[in-house]
Scaffold this motif. Structure first.
Motif, mmCIF file in Angstrom:
data_model
loop_
_atom_site.group_PDB
_atom_site.id
_atom_site.type_symbol
_atom_site.label_atom_id
_atom_site.label_comp_id
_atom_site.label_asym_id
_atom_site.label_seq_id
_atom_site.Cartn_x
_atom_site.Cartn_y
_atom_site.Cartn_z
ATOM 1 N N ASP A 25 13.739 -21.790 6.562
ATOM 2 C CA ASP A 25 14.616 -22.959 6.614
ATOM 3 C C ASP A 25 14.686 -23.585 8.005
ATOM 4 O OD1 ASP A 25 15.215 -22.768 3.918
ATOM 5 O OD2 ASP A 25 16.991 -21.525 4.255
ATOM 6 N N LEU A 26 13.948 -23.042 8.960
ATOM 7 C CA LEU A 26 13.960 -23.609 10.318
ATOM 8 C C LEU A 26 13.364 -25.013 10.298
ATOM 9 C CD1 LEU A 26 12.804 -20.787 12.745
ATOM 10 C CD2 LEU A 26 15.027 -21.874 12.652
ATOM 11 N N THR A 27 14.119 -25.944 10.778
ATOM 12 C CA THR A 27 13.643 -27.320 10.864
ATOM 13 C C THR A 27 13.276 -27.599 12.315
ATOM 14 O OG1 THR A 27 15.138 -27.945 9.091
ATOM 15 C CG2 THR A 27 14.250 -29.724 10.432
ATOM 16 N N PRO A 28 12.060 -28.048 12.555
ATOM 17 C CA PRO A 28 11.671 -28.341 13.941
ATOM 18 C C PRO A 28 12.552 -29.439 14.537
ATOM 19 C CG PRO A 28 9.756 -28.361 12.491
ATOM 20 C CD PRO A 28 10.966 -28.291 11.613
ATOM 21 N N TRP A 33 8.959 -28.449 18.864
ATOM 22 C CA TRP A 33 9.380 -27.230 19.543
ATOM 23 C C TRP A 33 8.974 -27.222 21.013
ATOM 24 C CZ3 TRP A 33 12.951 -24.642 17.246
ATOM 25 C CH2 TRP A 33 13.003 -24.572 15.853
ATOM 26 N N LEU A 34 7.756 -27.671 21.305
ATOM 27 C CA LEU A 34 7.289 -27.635 22.691
ATOM 28 C C LEU A 34 8.203 -28.435 23.602
ATOM 29 C CD1 LEU A 34 3.433 -28.022 22.137
ATOM 30 C CD2 LEU A 34 4.697 -25.915 22.674
ATOM 31 N N ARG A 35 8.500 -29.651 23.191
ATOM 32 C CA ARG A 35 9.369 -30.517 23.999
ATOM 33 C C ARG A 35 10.768 -29.920 24.111
ATOM 34 N NH1 ARG A 35 9.747 -36.081 25.457
ATOM 35 N NH2 ARG A 35 11.592 -36.169 26.785
ATOM 36 N N ALA A 36 11.306 -29.403 23.012
ATOM 37 C CA ALA A 36 12.649 -28.825 23.041
ATOM 38 C C ALA A 36 12.712 -27.625 23.993
ATOM 39 C CB ALA A 36 13.077 -28.420 21.636
ATOM 40 N N ILE A 37 11.699 -26.778 23.937
ATOM 41 C CA ILE A 37 11.689 -25.605 24.821
ATOM 42 C C ILE A 37 11.479 -26.035 26.264
ATOM 43 C CG2 ILE A 37 10.414 -23.497 25.401
ATOM 44 C CD1 ILE A 37 9.966 -23.209 22.316
ATOM 45 N N GLU A 63 2.327 -32.899 22.990
ATOM 46 C CA GLU A 63 3.698 -32.776 22.481
ATOM 47 C C GLU A 63 3.919 -33.669 21.265
ATOM 48 O OE1 GLU A 63 6.397 -31.327 26.265
ATOM 49 O OE2 GLU A 63 6.472 -33.448 25.703
ATOM 50 N N LYS A 64 3.374 -34.864 21.313
ATOM 51 C CA LYS A 64 3.538 -35.784 20.179
ATOM 52 C C LYS A 64 2.796 -35.265 18.950
ATOM 53 C CE LYS A 64 4.466 -39.901 22.885
ATOM 54 N NZ LYS A 64 3.932 -41.122 23.474
ATOM 55 N N SER A 65 1.617 -34.687 19.134
ATOM 56 C CA SER A 65 0.868 -34.169 17.987
ATOM 57 C C SER A 65 1.572 -32.943 17.397
ATOM 58 C CB SER A 65 -0.580 -33.855 18.354
ATOM 59 O OG SER A 65 -0.684 -32.745 19.209
ATOM 60 N N GLU A 66 2.216 -32.149 18.234
ATOM 61 C CA GLU A 66 2.969 -31.009 17.710
ATOM 62 C C GLU A 66 4.148 -31.502 16.880
ATOM 63 O OE1 GLU A 66 6.166 -28.088 17.541
ATOM 64 O OE2 GLU A 66 6.175 -29.466 19.236
ATOM 65 N N ALA A 67 4.865 -32.492 17.381
ATOM 66 C CA ALA A 67 6.005 -33.047 16.649
ATOM 67 C C ALA A 67 5.577 -33.675 15.328
ATOM 68 C CB ALA A 67 6.738 -34.067 17.514
ATOM 69 N N ALA A 68 4.379 -34.262 15.304
ATOM 70 C CA ALA A 68 3.861 -34.909 14.088
ATOM 71 C C ALA A 68 3.230 -33.905 13.119
ATOM 72 C CB ALA A 68 2.832 -35.975 14.464
ATOM 73 N N GLY A 69 3.027 -32.678 13.581
ATOM 74 C CA GLY A 69 2.414 -31.665 12.725
ATOM 75 C C GLY A 69 0.903 -31.738 12.663
ATOM 76 N N THR A 70 0.299 -32.395 13.631
ATOM 77 C CA THR A 70 -1.159 -32.557 13.619
ATOM 78 C C THR A 70 -1.856 -31.745 14.714
ATOM 79 O OG1 THR A 70 -1.000 -34.533 15.011
ATOM 80 C CG2 THR A 70 -1.005 -34.868 12.612
#
Length: 107
Positions: A25-28, A33-37, A63-70
């Motif tokens: 149930d963890l929602t990014p 995650w990278l940017r948040a950390i 960071e943008k690609s991680e947030a987009a899931g790509t």
């Protein structure tokens, strides 16, 4: 005998998946995650880029690609390591493997 060993393997995996269930149930975070950390560590984008050995623009794209899931898994691992983090990767069935096999047998 082979089907019994497969069943035993399924049951072992099901037990491991039960341990991971709370994490499904963890929602990014919206920016990933990278940017948040990185932000929570007080690390600037330039500092993170230096740790990765890339330009600021490449780090921003990462960071943008991680947030987009790509993002690619190996790239994510490298970025996580630069933040002294570990990537946890799992494919978790929505039902137990045993239930999936039983359902398939019925149909």
């Amino acid at each position: 005998m082979l089907s019994q060993s497969k069943r035993t393997a399924r049951l072992r995996l099901d037990e491991k998946f039960k341990q991971l269930q709370p994490f499904t149930d963890l929602t990014p975070p919206p920016k990933g995650w990278l940017r948040a950390i990185r932000d929570s560590l007080g690390m600037s984008g330039i500092q993170f880029a230096r740790r990765l050995g890339v330009s600021w623009q490449s780090m921003d794209d990462l960071e943008k690609s991680e947030a987009a899931g790509t993002i690619g898994l190996e790239t994510l691992r490298r970025a996580a390591a630069a933040l002294d983090c570990t990537v946890v990767y799992a494919v978790i069935p929505n039902r137990s493997l045993e239930a999936l096999v039983e359902g398939r047998a019925r149909s």
